[in-house]
Motif scaffolding. Structure first.
Motif, PDB file in Angstrom:
ATOM      1  N   HIS A 155       0.838  -1.202   0.000  1.00 51.22           N
ATOM      2  CA  HIS A 155       0.000   0.000   0.000  1.00 51.22           C
ATOM      3  C   HIS A 155       0.873   1.252   0.000  1.00 51.22           C
ATOM      4  N   GLN A 156       1.954   1.220   0.775  1.00 48.80           N
ATOM      5  CA  GLN A 156       2.860   2.372   0.809  1.00 48.80           C
ATOM      6  C   GLN A 156       3.485   2.623  -0.563  1.00 48.80           C
ATOM      7  N   GLU A 159       0.950   4.326  -2.818  1.00 55.33           N
ATOM      8  CA  GLU A 159       0.811   5.736  -2.439  1.00 55.33           C
ATOM      9  C   GLU A 159       2.030   6.543  -2.874  1.00 55.33           C
TER      10      GLU A 159
END
Length: 271
Positions: A155-156, A159
């Motif tokens: 997820h990082q 992003e």
């Protein structure tokens, strides 16, 4: 994305895969251009593959400029990306100055590693096309292994990719990450993604030419060896050595001789 790079935006929009390979010298660049490679990447992998360095961290800006210029001479019309080497983009001003060195050497775009949107913004504001690089970062990760295996890390990365696009990247390399993560990034970005060990869903692929040609015996899962040039080079060198030691080379066909008119006069003078 402006200028010649709009071609790759259009390729993504049309669903046409982008083929990128590393190139470090003029003959290789010439061959790749003739073969229709879409983008030539002068990567900092030149250090470990061609210069004998133990790590990408040893590559200097002068090294990169030297090899970018060689590739440009070999492929005058090709689109070329040059890597900013380790510790040459720590501040926006430093990144801009060093990027211009690579542009002056012949690069169309520069690439650097990591989630650094401020550096991207500074380069974009200076009208310098930027390629980001997420996942495995060879300059900064000592252990060369798959990244973003855990959901939180994945997820990082997504992003971070979105942040780099917002800051102004024109392209993004994704290295050694799960295919599902690369697919999520590719679907969310307007700019093209280029994968190396990132699966099948990216907008393009890049490999290291030395791996493609089999210069070394390493067999990387993410790579496909299209030739065994390393073995061929060794075999050719062994055959040459054998011929020289046996006085089989050079043969008469490899020698040059004086004309019949000049030879007698020469022999008279040296006798």
């Amino acid at each position: 994305m402006e200028g010649k790079a709009t071609r790759f935006w259009d390729m993504k929009r049309r669903g046409e895969p982008i083929a990128m390979l590393t190139a470090y010298d003029a003959p290789t660049a010439r061959a790749q251009a003739a073969a229709g490679v879409d983008i030539l990447l002068v990567g900092d992998s030149v250090g470990t593959n061609m210069l004998g360095y133990a790590s990408e961290r040893e590559v200097t800006l002068a090294d990169m400029a030297h090899h970018v210029a060689a590739v440009r001479r070999g492929a005058p019309e090709s689109y070329i990306i040059g890597d900013l080497p380790f510790a040459t983009y720590e501040t926006p001003a430093e990144a801009v100055a060093n990027a211009r060195t690579l542009l002056n050497a012949g690069a169309d775009m520069v690439k650097f590693e990591g989630d650094r949107p401020a550096i991207v913004a500074a380069l974009a504001d200076a009208d310098i096309a930027v390629c980001g690089h997420l996942g495995l970062e060879p300059q900064h990760h000592a252990e060369k292994r798959l990244k973003s295996k855990q959901a939180g890390e994945a997820h990082q990365l997504v992003e971070a990719a979105l942040g780099l696009e917002k800051a102004g990247v024109s392209m993004l390399v994704l290295e050694l990450i799960p295919e599902e993560v690369a697919q999520a990034v590719t679907q969310r970005l307007k700019v093209p993604t280029i994968g190396i060990g990132a699966g099948r869903a990216t907008d393009g692929q890049v490999l290291v030419i030395c791996d493609v040609l089999g210069f070394t015996k390493a067999a990387f899962r993410h790579n496909k060896r299209y030739a065994e040039v390393g073995e061929s080079m060794e075999a050719a060198a062994r055959a040459y050595v054998a011929d020289v030691h046996a006085r089989a080379f050079p043969a008469a066909a490899n020698a040059f001789f004086m004309s019949r008119e000049e030879l007698p006069a020469f022999l008279t003078e040296v006798s």
